[in-house]
Write a protein that holds these residues in place. Structure first.
Motif, PDB file in Angstrom:
ATOM      1  N   ARG A 112      48.534  58.678  19.514  1.00 58.04           N
ATOM      2  CA  ARG A 112      49.353  59.850  19.818  1.00 58.04           C
ATOM      3  C   ARG A 112      48.567  61.141  19.599  1.00 58.04           C
ATOM      4  O   ARG A 112      48.670  62.086  20.388  1.00 58.04           O
ATOM      5  N   ALA A 113      47.769  61.187  18.533  1.00 66.00           N
ATOM      6  CA  ALA A 113      46.946  62.378  18.285  1.00 66.00           C
ATOM      7  C   ALA A 113      45.830  62.490  19.327  1.00 66.00           C
ATOM      8  O   ALA A 113      45.585  63.563  19.888  1.00 66.00           O
ATOM      9  N   LEU A 114      45.156  61.372  19.596  1.00 67.98           N
ATOM     10  CA  LEU A 114      44.082  61.379  20.580  1.00 67.98           C
ATOM     11  C   LEU A 114      44.601  61.814  21.954  1.00 67.98           C
ATOM     12  O   LEU A 114      43.895  62.493  22.714  1.00 67.98           O
ATOM     13  N   PHE A 159      38.829  65.356  13.430  1.00 66.88           N
ATOM     14  CA  PHE A 159      39.259  65.281  14.824  1.00 66.88           C
ATOM     15  C   PHE A 159      40.769  65.065  14.921  1.00 66.88           C
ATOM     16  O   PHE A 159      41.463  65.781  15.657  1.00 66.88           O
ATOM     17  N   LEU A 160      41.290  64.103  14.170  1.00 66.38           N
ATOM     18  CA  LEU A 160      42.723  63.802  14.250  1.00 66.38           C
ATOM     19  C   LEU A 160      43.565  64.951  13.698  1.00 66.38           C
ATOM     20  O   LEU A 160      44.644  65.254  14.233  1.00 66.38           O
ATOM     21  N   LEU A 161      43.081  65.607  12.652  1.00 65.42           N
ATOM     22  CA  LEU A 161      43.816  66.761  12.116  1.00 65.42           C
ATOM     23  C   LEU A 161      43.824  67.896  13.139  1.00 65.42           C
ATOM     24  O   LEU A 161      44.850  68.560  13.336  1.00 65.42           O
ATOM     25  N   ASN A 162      42.697  68.121  13.798  1.00 71.24           N
ATOM     26  CA  ASN A 162      42.648  69.138  14.842  1.00 71.24           C
ATOM     27  C   ASN A 162      43.602  68.819  15.992  1.00 71.24           C
ATOM     28  O   ASN A 162      44.126  69.725  16.652  1.00 71.24           O
ATOM     29  N   CYS A 163      43.823  67.533  16.216  1.00 72.17           N
ATOM     30  CA  CYS A 163      44.698  67.102  17.314  1.00 72.17           C
ATOM     31  C   CYS A 163      46.161  66.980  16.885  1.00 72.17           C
ATOM     32  O   CYS A 163      46.985  66.476  17.660  1.00 72.17           O
ATOM     33  N   GLY A 164      46.484  67.423  15.676  1.00 76.38           N
ATOM     34  CA  GLY A 164      47.877  67.534  15.290  1.00 76.38           C
ATOM     35  C   GLY A 164      48.498  66.334  14.622  1.00 76.38           C
ATOM     36  O   GLY A 164      49.728  66.210  14.584  1.00 76.38           O
TER      37      GLY A 164
END
Length: 359
Positions: free
Chosen positions: A65-67, A299-304
């Motif tokens: 979902r984040a990706l 990366f995942l944190l940046n993607c929410g």
């Protein structure tokens, strides 16, 4: 013919010595016999499921979902409507990405999967049946491509060459027949690691010409879009540190790791960590622009993913935490992004914590 018999025949055909990358290719991908070509279940959370290892999409649906948010941005920036996934495994990531992209209003017109294993294709078809009209499978990379490309734990499964250093000279490590089994034998070779110094006697390490050639080929093929690869590995300066003198080659079976690729051949996975510097240079030399390089956690944190965690159950949060924790997958796994020449954009996943300068 059994896999062992096939490899023994291949060794004989090569004069009694087989380069390790050829052995690894047969052990993993020999049609109908190799690890990825057989019917054994590979992916799952627990060994009692009959699986050998767990990947991020099986661990938590929040990974996909984040990706998906990064893919949606890349699709908008490039104007591409297709997604291409290399090595889709169980199909878990594809299902997460399609569902989330649809929810975001960026549903792909086509979701194309490059998968060599007929057995895994069958499992993917079952998993992705709800989107059967949009999913298709490819045997190989097309000559020209306009798409957003993704690969999770693909580069680490590409065959590597092994090099051994005795303190004076480097030799290539290969495989010979030893009774009914196999053994290592080193031979003179012009091959060398990309770094010239800092190696201690007894070092065994890997070089990655196949993974680098794959990225270079993709760079020449991808006309429009972007590409994102998630895998465990290091930049070159860390990959070849003296303390990593045993190399990174590792096998996985029943959720246990061991360093012996010559035992239980065909019944376990064989992998090596990724040299992300080599991957970045191969892409750049073939025309790619590096969009960014960072840890999976950043990366995942940046993607929410933090926002997605708010609605997750306690158990769901615990599993997702493993994607981010430094001692789990958060730091060991890295993400690298590419765009074709002239197609660069400020990729969401690298907004904070970009480490491109360390490649």
């Amino acid at each position: 013919m059994s896999l062992a018999a096939l490899i023994h025949a291949e060794i004989a055909a090569h004069g009694g010595w087989l380069p390790f990358d050829r052995f690894m290719n047969l052990a993993l991908y020999a049609p109908g016999l190799g690890y990825y070509a057989g019917g054994r279940r590979k992916f799952g959370r627990m060994p009692d499921e009959g699986s050998d290892f767990v990947t991020a999409p099986e661990m938590s649906p929040l990974f996909g979902r984040a990706l998906a948010r990064q893919l949606a941005q890349a699709m908008a920036a490039s104007g591409c409507r297709d997604v291409v996934e290399f090595g889709a495994g169980s199909g878990a990531l594809a299902a997460q990405l399609i569902a989330e992209l649809d929810a975001l209003g960026s549903g792909p017109a086509r979701y194309r999967i490059v998968e060599l294993s007929a057995e895994l294709r069958g499992r993917q078809r079952e998993r992705l049946a709800p989107w059967a009209g949009r999913v298709e499978w490819l045997d190989a990379l097309p000559d020209a491509l306009e798409a957003v490309v993704v690969g999770n734990e693909v580069l680490d499964a590409m065959p590597v060459q092994l090099l051994a250093f005795d303190g004076q000279v480097w030799r290539e490590r290969g495989i010979v027949s030893a009774g009914g089994g196999f053994a290592f034998v080193d031979r003179d070779s012009p091959l060398r690691p990309p770094l010239a110094a800092g190696f201690v006697p007894g070092t065994v390490t890997e070089i990655h010409p196949q993974a680098e050639a794959f990225v270079a080929t993709l760079a020449r093929t991808l006309r429009r879009g972007a590409a994102f690869f998630i895998d465990y590995g290091f930049p070159e300066a860390e990959y070849y540190l003296p303390q990593r003198h045993g190399g990174t080659l590792m096998c996985h079976q029943g959720h246990r790791a061991d360093p012996d690729p010559l035992a239980a051949v065909g019944d376990k996975d064989i992998t090596a960590h990724v040299n992300f510097t080599g991957i970045a240079l191969a892409g750049q030399d073939a025309g790619f622009t590096v969009l960014g390089y960072t840890s999976q956690a950043h990366f995942l944190l940046n993607c929410g993913i933090a926002g997605l965690l708010e609605d997750a159950s306690l158990a769901g949060r615990a599993m997702a935490h493993r994607l981010l924790a430094e001692h789990e997958m958060g730091e060991l796994f890295k993400v690298i992004g590419f765009a074709p020449e002239g197609g660069a954009f400020e990729a969401l996943g690298f907004a904070r914590g970009d480490r491109s300068h360390r490649l």
